[in-house]
Design an enzyme around this catalytic site. Structure first.
Site, PDB file in Angstrom:
ATOM      1  N   ARG A  83      25.057  25.780 108.198  1.00  0.00           N
ATOM      2  CA  ARG A  83      24.856  24.896 109.356  1.00  0.00           C
ATOM      3  C   ARG A  83      25.535  25.451 110.596  1.00  0.00           C
ATOM      4  O   ARG A  83      25.187  25.089 111.730  1.00  0.00           O
ATOM      5  CB  ARG A  83      25.394  23.496 109.024  1.00  0.00           C
ATOM      6  CG  ARG A  83      24.689  22.868 107.831  1.00  0.00           C
ATOM      7  CD  ARG A  83      25.452  21.698 107.254  1.00  0.00           C
ATOM      8  NE  ARG A  83      26.748  22.086 106.687  1.00  0.00           N
ATOM      9  CZ  ARG A  83      27.576  21.259 106.072  1.00  0.00           C
ATOM     10  NH1 ARG A  83      27.242  19.991 105.943  1.00  0.00           N
ATOM     11  NH2 ARG A  83      28.730  21.678 105.590  1.00  0.00           N
ATOM     12  N   HIS A 135      35.742  25.819 103.305  1.00  0.00           N
ATOM     13  CA  HIS A 135      34.884  24.836 102.642  1.00  0.00           C
ATOM     14  C   HIS A 135      35.173  24.796 101.156  1.00  0.00           C
ATOM     15  O   HIS A 135      35.494  25.819 100.553  1.00  0.00           O
ATOM     16  CB  HIS A 135      33.395  25.150 102.880  1.00  0.00           C
ATOM     17  CG  HIS A 135      32.542  23.949 102.666  1.00  0.00           C
ATOM     18  ND1 HIS A 135      32.077  23.596 101.426  1.00  0.00           N
ATOM     19  CD2 HIS A 135      32.113  23.003 103.529  1.00  0.00           C
ATOM     20  CE1 HIS A 135      31.386  22.480 101.544  1.00  0.00           C
ATOM     21  NE2 HIS A 135      31.393  22.086 102.800  1.00  0.00           N
ATOM     22  N   ASP A 180      31.637  21.653 111.073  1.00  0.00           N
ATOM     23  CA  ASP A 180      32.346  20.878 112.093  1.00  0.00           C
ATOM     24  C   ASP A 180      32.781  21.674 113.319  1.00  0.00           C
ATOM     25  O   ASP A 180      32.888  21.115 114.402  1.00  0.00           O
ATOM     26  CB  ASP A 180      33.597  20.226 111.475  1.00  0.00           C
ATOM     27  CG  ASP A 180      33.241  19.011 110.648  1.00  0.00           C
ATOM     28  OD1 ASP A 180      32.265  18.331 111.004  1.00  0.00           O
ATOM     29  OD2 ASP A 180      33.931  18.753 109.651  1.00  0.00           O
ATOM     30  N   HIS A 198      37.858  16.073 105.784  1.00  0.00           N
ATOM     31  CA  HIS A 198      36.408  15.867 105.584  1.00  0.00           C
ATOM     32  C   HIS A 198      35.779  15.700 106.979  1.00  0.00           C
ATOM     33  O   HIS A 198      35.871  16.598 107.811  1.00  0.00           O
ATOM     34  CB  HIS A 198      36.240  14.662 104.645  1.00  0.00           C
ATOM     35  CG  HIS A 198      34.890  14.454 104.059  1.00  0.00           C
ATOM     36  ND1 HIS A 198      33.853  15.345 104.162  1.00  0.00           N
ATOM     37  CD2 HIS A 198      34.377  13.402 103.341  1.00  0.00           C
ATOM     38  CE1 HIS A 198      32.783  14.870 103.526  1.00  0.00           C
ATOM     39  NE2 HIS A 198      33.075  13.684 103.020  1.00  0.00           N
TER      40      HIS A 198
HETATM   41  C1  LIG Z   1      31.985  18.293 106.785  1.00  0.00           C
HETATM   42  C2  LIG Z   1      33.114  18.698 105.993  1.00  0.00           C
HETATM   43  O1  LIG Z   1      33.736  17.894 105.393  1.00  0.00           O
HETATM   44  S1  LIG Z   1      33.456  20.340 105.951  1.00  0.00           S
HETATM   45  C3  LIG Z   1      35.204  20.406 105.697  1.00  0.00           C
HETATM   46  C4  LIG Z   1      35.931  19.919 106.902  1.00  0.00           C
HETATM   47  N1  LIG Z   1      37.371  20.083 106.736  1.00  0.00           N
HETATM   48  C5  LIG Z   1      38.073  20.985 107.439  1.00  0.00           C
HETATM   49  O2  LIG Z   1      37.573  21.722 108.265  1.00  0.00           O
HETATM   50  C6  LIG Z   1      39.552  20.981 107.180  1.00  0.00           C
HETATM   51  C7  LIG Z   1      40.116  22.390 107.072  1.00  0.00           C
HETATM   52  N2  LIG Z   1      39.703  22.982 105.813  1.00  0.00           N
HETATM   53  C8  LIG Z   1      40.338  22.672 104.646  1.00  0.00           C
HETATM   54  O3  LIG Z   1      41.314  21.921 104.613  1.00  0.00           O
HETATM   55  C9  LIG Z   1      39.792  23.262 103.360  1.00  0.00           C
HETATM   56  O4  LIG Z   1      39.137  24.488 103.624  1.00  0.00           O
HETATM   57  C10 LIG Z   1      38.826  22.305 102.654  1.00  0.00           C
HETATM   58  C11 LIG Z   1      39.472  20.921 102.464  1.00  0.00           C
HETATM   59  C12 LIG Z   1      37.548  22.142 103.428  1.00  0.00           C
HETATM   60  C13 LIG Z   1      38.486  22.909 101.299  1.00  0.00           C
HETATM   61  O5  LIG Z   1      39.654  22.909 100.542  1.00  0.00           O
HETATM   62  P1  LIG Z   1      39.793  23.834  99.232  1.00  0.00           P
HETATM   63  O6  LIG Z   1      38.554  23.778  98.430  1.00  0.00           O
HETATM   64  O7  LIG Z   1      41.069  23.439  98.573  1.00  0.00           O
HETATM   65  O8  LIG Z   1      39.931  25.272  99.906  1.00  0.00           O
HETATM   66  P2  LIG Z   1      40.097  26.707  99.234  1.00  0.00           P
HETATM   67  O9  LIG Z   1      40.250  26.584  97.756  1.00  0.00           O
HETATM   68  O10 LIG Z   1      39.002  27.559  99.749  1.00  0.00           O
HETATM   69  O11 LIG Z   1      41.481  27.202  99.862  1.00  0.00           O
HETATM   70  C14 LIG Z   1      41.911  28.498  99.603  1.00  0.00           C
HETATM   71  C15 LIG Z   1      43.134  28.816 100.429  1.00  0.00           C
HETATM   72  O12 LIG Z   1      42.775  28.897 101.814  1.00  0.00           O
HETATM   73  C16 LIG Z   1      43.567  28.016 102.587  1.00  0.00           C
HETATM   74  N3  LIG Z   1      42.732  27.385 103.569  1.00  0.00           N
HETATM   75  C17 LIG Z   1      41.550  26.789 103.333  1.00  0.00           C
HETATM   76  N4  LIG Z   1      41.076  26.303 104.484  1.00  0.00           N
HETATM   77  C18 LIG Z   1      41.980  26.576 105.440  1.00  0.00           C
HETATM   78  C19 LIG Z   1      42.053  26.310 106.830  1.00  0.00           C
HETATM   79  N5  LIG Z   1      41.089  25.631 107.445  1.00  0.00           N
HETATM   80  N6  LIG Z   1      43.129  26.746 107.524  1.00  0.00           N
HETATM   81  C20 LIG Z   1      44.106  27.445 106.896  1.00  0.00           C
HETATM   82  N7  LIG Z   1      44.093  27.728 105.575  1.00  0.00           N
HETATM   83  C21 LIG Z   1      43.048  27.289 104.861  1.00  0.00           C
HETATM   84  C22 LIG Z   1      44.059  26.974 101.601  1.00  0.00           C
HETATM   85  O13 LIG Z   1      45.247  26.345 102.040  1.00  0.00           O
HETATM   86  C23 LIG Z   1      44.227  27.757 100.345  1.00  0.00           C
HETATM   87  O14 LIG Z   1      45.460  28.429 100.408  1.00  0.00           O
HETATM   88  P3  LIG Z   1      46.476  28.354  99.166  1.00  0.00           P
HETATM   89  O15 LIG Z   1      45.713  28.928  98.006  1.00  0.00           O
HETATM   90  O16 LIG Z   1      47.621  29.161  99.625  1.00  0.00           O
HETATM   91  O17 LIG Z   1      46.767  26.883  99.001  1.00  0.00           O
HETATM   92  O1  LIG Z   2      30.632  19.096 100.756  1.00  0.00           O
HETATM   93  C1  LIG Z   2      31.787  18.933 101.180  1.00  0.00           C
HETATM   94  O2  LIG Z   2      32.804  19.124 100.503  1.00  0.00           O
HETATM   95  C2  LIG Z   2      32.015  18.481 102.580  1.00  0.00           C
HETATM   96  C3  LIG Z   2      30.805  17.942 103.264  1.00  0.00           C
HETATM   97  O3  LIG Z   2      30.438  16.810 103.119  1.00  0.00           O
HETATM   98  C4  LIG Z   2      30.064  18.828 104.139  1.00  0.00           C
HETATM   99  O4  LIG Z   2      30.409  20.006 104.255  1.00  0.00           O
HETATM  100  O5  LIG Z   2      29.090  18.362 104.773  1.00  0.00           O
END
Ligand SMILES: CC(=O)SCCNC(=O)CCNC(=O)[C@H](O)C(C)(C)COP(=O)(O)OP(=O)(O)OC[C@H]1O[C@@H](n2cnc3c(N)ncnc32)[C@H](O)[C@@H]1OP(=O)(O)O
Ligand SMILES: O=C([O-])CC(=O)C(=O)O
Length: 376
Positions: free
Chosen positions: A270, A261, A312, A222
């Protein structure tokens, strides 16, 4: 809600868990609105306090309302002595998000919300105090300096940078910080906001809701992703090195922080805004390495995995160009998202039923307790 992303499966994905009038996320696959306004429009035309007013009070302020709101927030910046003493006891090795969590909780002990009639005022107090709170701890624990948090800064954006560096910041940095705080302010039922709403649904106090939300935001999936993105790009010497590093990580199936995301399917709206500011800061600094490697990361991730930068990723280089220590990135997110959290708490309180979902039981069948001597 029409999105092109498959919103099903674990993590309550795609479940409607309540109503909100505060924001829409990914309605067309990539859009973000706060109370009907496009976030890009707000980031281009407003100061953070205007958006805080919009989110917390329902409408953008008039000139007079904005002046009154900023004057109110400015008058609320002081840190209680007992809070300073607690902050001084937290070691430099602490995680700054733990400092935020403790600071928020301590403030709740000293200035407890006595009734929901106080909810706007306790929120304004936290908005005014949080930048000084984290930077008081940071300067004391890292530089042995007790800073004056009652600065002449005109805004929360300027207050954060002023209390961090203990001097008036550059105007460009203040402008970028306003945009950054606006971009991070609100995002529907994300994990930290949902934490705040669950807590609010028990009719708990505002400080407890916000303290819980800070704990949820801390994680690298997050809010913590902006710090993790910085730790990744700081080692990249040039775009070729960036490409090589990412390809290696993808081959190892590592997660690349700052990409992907839970809701958006095509892009995070953003990203374009903070990316443009990062480019401008790179030019102003005469050093484009971090921006250039970030651009290459973006291209590689899209080419290889169709994953896009979330809010981010380019925040990492932008904050670094402003001289902000990496460990303080996520606390800035707190100073901003506090507006969304508090508005959601207020919305939950206005139409409340305790949030209590059910679980699918996957454990053992019913059985009898054996006397202890017969077990094993
Ligand atoms: C402000 C915020 O909070 S924005 C989010 C900030 N977080 C990050 O940047 C962390 C990196 N990103 C992630 O871990 C994820 O994309 C999340 C947590 C944001 C969303 O998670 P989910 O909704 O489960 O992602 P989603 O369903 O799109 O994933 C699809 C596939 O892509 C992969 N994937 C998603 N994001 C990433 C990534 N950043 N790097 C590598 N692989 C990824 C997943 O592992 C998944 O693979 P799988 O089906 O083999 O398990
Ligand atoms: O909505 C989400 O899952 C993560 C979040 O807070 C953002 O992207 O700002």
């Amino acid at each position: 809600m029409s999105t092109s992303k498959q919103l099903t499966g674990a993590g309550l994905r795609g479940q409607i868990a309540g109503k909100t009038a505060l924001s829409t996320v990914g309605k067309t696959g990539s859009g973000l609105t706060y109370r009907g306004y496009d976030v890009k429009d707000l980031a281009a035309k407003c100061e953070f306090e205007e958006v805080a007013h919009l989110i917390l009070k329902g409408e953008l302020p008039t000139v007079a309302e904005l002046a009154a709101y900023k004057a109110k927030l400015k008058a609320l910046r002081s840190l209680p002595q007992a809070l300073k003493e607690v902050l001084e006891r937290i070691p430099a090795s602490a995680h700054p998000m733990d400092v935020m969590r403790t600071g928020c909780s301590m403030l709740g002990n000293l200035e407890t919300e006595q009734s929901f009639a106080e909810q706007q005022d306790v929120t304004d107090r936290m908005l005014a105090v949080f930048p000084g709170l984290i930077n008081y701890w940071y300067n004391y624990s890292h530089h042995g300096k007790r800073i004056d948090v009652e600065t002449p800064a005109d805004s929360i954006a300027e207050q954060f940078l002023w209390t961090l560096h203990d001097k008036k910041p550059e105007p460009l940095h203040v402008t970028v910080m306003h945009a950054s705080l606006i971009l991070y302010a609100e995002h529907e039922f994300n994990a930290s906001t949902f934490t705040a709403r669950v807590c609010a649904s028990t009719l708990s106090d505002m400080h407890s809701c916000i303290t819980g939300a800070i704990g949820s935001l801390r994680g690298p999936l997050h809010g913590g992703a902006n710090e993790a993105a910085m730790e990744l790009i700081e080692h990249m010497q040039n775009p070729e090195h960036a490409e090589e590093t990412l390809l290696g990580m993808l081959a190892r199936k590592d997660k690349i922080m700052g990409f992907g995301h839970a809701i958006y399917s095509e892009s995070d709206p953003r990203n374009a805004v903070i990316k443009a500011w990062s480019e401008q800061l790179a030019k102003a600094n005469g050093d484009s390495r971090l921006y250039d490697v970030s651009v290459r990361c973006e291209a590689v991730m899209w080419r290889e995995k169709k994953l896009f930068c979330n809010a981010d990723f380019f925040h990492a280089s932008a904050y670094n160009y402003m001289g902000i220590a990496t460990k303080l990135f996520t606390p800035i997110f707190v100073c901003s998202r506090l507006t969304g959290w508090a508005a959601h708490v207020m919305e939950q309180r206005a139409d409340n039923r305790i949030i209590r979902p059910s679980a699918d039981y996957v454990g053992v069948e019913p059985r009898e307790v054996q006397p202890i001597a017969n077990r094993g």
